[in-house]
Design an enzyme around this catalytic site. Structure first.
Site, PDB file in Angstrom:
ATOM      1  CE1 TYR A 279       0.371   0.997   4.527  1.00  0.00           C
ATOM      2  CE2 TYR A 279       0.031  -1.373   4.513  1.00  0.00           C
ATOM      3  CZ  TYR A 279       0.426  -0.229   5.170  1.00  0.00           C
ATOM      4  OH  TYR A 279       0.884  -0.305   6.454  1.00  0.00           O
TER       5      TYR A 279
ATOM      6  CD  GLU B 225      -4.525  -6.036  13.245  1.00  0.00           C
ATOM      7  OE1 GLU B 225      -4.787  -5.332  12.248  1.00  0.00           O
ATOM      8  OE2 GLU B 225      -3.370  -6.389  13.544  1.00  0.00           O
TER       9      GLU B 225
ATOM     10  CG  HIS C 215      -5.166  -9.100  11.267  1.00  0.00           C
ATOM     11  ND1 HIS C 215      -4.077  -9.826  11.646  1.00  0.00           N
ATOM     12  CD2 HIS C 215      -4.696  -8.070  10.510  1.00  0.00           C
ATOM     13  CE1 HIS C 215      -2.992  -9.260  11.135  1.00  0.00           C
ATOM     14  NE2 HIS C 215      -3.338  -8.214  10.444  1.00  0.00           N
TER      15      HIS C 215
ATOM     16  CG  ASP D 291       0.590  -8.232   9.722  1.00  0.00           C
ATOM     17  OD1 ASP D 291       0.846  -7.234   9.023  1.00  0.00           O
ATOM     18  OD2 ASP D 291      -0.357  -8.255  10.517  1.00  0.00           O
TER      19      ASP D 291
HETATM   20  C1  NGQ Z   1      -1.174  -2.191   8.067  1.00  0.00           C
HETATM   21  N1  NGQ Z   1      -1.073  -3.714   9.905  1.00  0.00           N
HETATM   22  O1  NGQ Z   1      -1.870  -1.777   7.148  1.00  0.00           O
HETATM   23  O2  NGQ Z   1       0.060  -2.260   7.977  1.00  0.00           O
HETATM   24  C2  NGQ Z   1      -1.847  -2.641   9.339  1.00  0.00           C
HETATM   25  C3  NGQ Z   1      -1.948  -1.521  10.324  1.00  0.00           C
HETATM   26  C4  NGQ Z   1      -4.167  -0.450   9.900  1.00  0.00           C
HETATM   27  C5  NGQ Z   1      -1.652  -4.592  10.702  1.00  0.00           C
HETATM   28  N2  NGQ Z   1      -2.911  -4.546  10.843  1.00  0.00           N
HETATM   29  C6  NGQ Z   1      -2.680  -0.334   9.832  1.00  0.00           C
HETATM   30  N3  NGQ Z   1      -0.949  -5.493  11.320  1.00  0.00           N
HETATM   31  O3  NGQ Z   1      -4.727  -1.530  10.007  1.00  0.00           O
HETATM   32  O4  NGQ Z   1      -4.793   0.611   9.822  1.00  0.00           O
HETATM   33 ZN    ZN Z   2      -1.659  -6.248   7.546  1.00  0.00          ZN
END
Ligand code: NGQ
Ligand code: ZN
Length: 451
Positions: free
Chosen positions: A120, A234, A268, A319
């Site tokens: 992303y 999550e 998650h 992850d």
């Molecule tokens: C992420 N990571 O997009 O990297 C996400 C955190 C979110 C994890 N969930 C950011 N482990 O979910 O907004």
């Molecule tokens: Zn993630």
């Protein structure tokens, strides 16, 4: 053609002994059991399929170990996320390539053969599009090429900071698209993926927080038959915000509003009620579990025994890449449940079954489904294989399911000997063949990121 001889190997239909396995163009062309070793066969004691790593944010490898100090307001997933956003301030395409190559080399060393890159960071440091909208995807493709790992590329659509289309935050500026811009990114990524022998292109709405229902519907159409991954439930706050917005919990909302089926991977699916567990298990979607990261971020525990008893499909992902080790993901999947339920061998299923083998086989099948490829070692499938080091103290005199238990619960990544991708050895004696070069480039990249 390459030929192998294994004293023992876990094939898609079970363990087999004295196996000759032939590989043509990266795929298994023949399997002979109870065979005799021939001259020229590469001989190894015990092999298993490489596991799919269904969820990675490769760039986060660079911040591993850097978020373990208390902050001013108490620490949570959300304070970690602020640090994570800042860690990309100086990330360039070249830096991403070199950090991702390190993570991918470590994934291969840790027993993973293919990665689902949930990608992303698309735009430049100011949030402006690069001249080539897919240049960051190209960096991921180069890292896959540098290391030999199989790539399922999952460009992420991200537009909002919270449920109901809330405006994105400054920290999210490098992630954002409208649907037209995202289609251009997908077109660019598709071209770059042609350099790889067996890449898959899926897509990923980031989360129900980051997309509107209309955008989600457009993305589902755009995916066609390809994998669709989404972060789903999550954090408890995420569940509460979803209920405040829609009256439904995230998994329930998704099952009600989207044709969730075996193309989907719900990453998650941590917080589900009993109805959601039933609905999701029946959908055929894979639960993308990342036990190491979920522990590190303080997420909570997935309802694994209930979900698996209903035939729910699971796979694992590294992850945040704070640790990279296929066996450790499986170990913590089980250990979370042991600690919670004060029991042992919680996820083995039936009496007499090996916990390690139950978890390994479920995640080989679920991981492959989520990554859009065939599961396990069989004729026509890719030759992505791992041999265990039977001289490791934990593996001495072990065979079959007992070797998997010893690897997962005792030896860990130190028990891995060779890893082959498409029949080619990319890890020998536990080390990636280009580890020194990749590590040197990684050091240059983190110096630029953090100095
Ligand atoms: C992420 N990571 O997009 O990297 C996400 C955190 C979110 C994890 N969930 C950011 N482990 O979910 O907004
Ligand atoms: Zn993630």
């Amino acid at each position: 053609m390459v030929s192998f001889f294994f004293n023992e190997i876990l094939l898609a239909d079970g363990w087999a002994k004295d196996v000759r396995l032939l590989v043509v163009d990266g795929r298994i062309s023949a399997i002979e059991t109870s065979a005799i070793k021939q001259d020229g066969d590469a001989h190894h004691a015990l092999a298993i399929p490489a596991l799919g790593n269904l969820h990675s944010h490769a760039f986060q490898r660079a911040m591993a170990g850097m978020t373990e100090v208390t902050g001013p307001t108490g620490d949570s997933f959300w304070t970690w996320r602020e640090i994570m956003y800042r860690s990309v301030d100086r990330l360039t395409p070249e830096g991403l390539r070199n950090v991702a190559a390190m993570a991918y080399a470590e994934m291969l060393e840790g027993g993973f053969g293919r990665v689902g890159e949930f990608h992303y960071v698309h735009h430049d440091a100011d949030g402006q599009g690069y001249a080539d909208p897919a240049v960051m995807s190209a960096a991921i493709v180069q890292a896959a090429q540098d290391t030999g790992i199989g790539l399922t590329h999952l460009p992420v659509f991200y537009a909002h900071s919270g449920f109901g289309g809330q405006a994105p935050s400054h920290g999210q500026r490098r992630f954002l698209h409208d649907i037209d811009g995202f289609v251009r990114l997908m077109d660019g990524a598709r071209e770059y993926l042609r350099c790889l022998p067996d890449a898959i292109l899926g897509l990923a709405p980031h989360s129900l927080r980051a997309v509107t229902p209309e955008q989600l519907a457009a993305l589902e159409q755009l995916a066609g038959g390809a994998p669709i991954h989404i972060h789903i439930a999550e954090q408890v706050k995420e569940v509460e915000d979803c209920v405040a917005w829609s009256g439904q919990r995230p998994v329930a909302w998704l099952l009600d509003h989207m044709p969730v089926d075996d193309r989907w991977c719900l990453v998650h699916a941590t917080h589900m009620d009993a109805d959601e567990v039933r609905g999701m298990a029946a959908s055929g979607a894979v639960a993308g579990l990342c036990p190491i990261t979920e522990a590190n971020l303080g997420d909570g525990l997935f309802s694994a025994p209930e979900f698996m008893a209903l035939g729910g499909r699971i796979g694992v992902g590294s992850d945040s890449n704070v640790r990279i080790d296929a066996s450790e993901e499986l170990r913590w999947l089980e250990y979370g449940q042991r600690l919670l339920r004060r029991g042992r061998n919680v996820l083995a299923g039936e009496e007499g079954r090996s916990t390690g083998q139950a978890l390994f086989q479920a995640s080989v099948i679920g991981g492959a489904q989520a990554l859009g490829v065939e599961a396990g070692l069989a004729v026509g499938h890719v030759a992505d294989m791992v041999s265990l080091d039977m001289n490791h103290p934990s593996l001495a005199r072990k065979s079959g399911a007992a070797a998997l238990d010893a690897w997962i619960f005792s030896a860990g990544r130190g028990g891995i000997d060779h890893v082959w991708r498409r029949g080619r050895a990319v890890v020998q004696g536990g080390r990636h063949i280009d580890r020194d070069y990749i590590t040197a480039r990684y050091h240059q990249a983190v110096t630029k990121l953090f100095s």
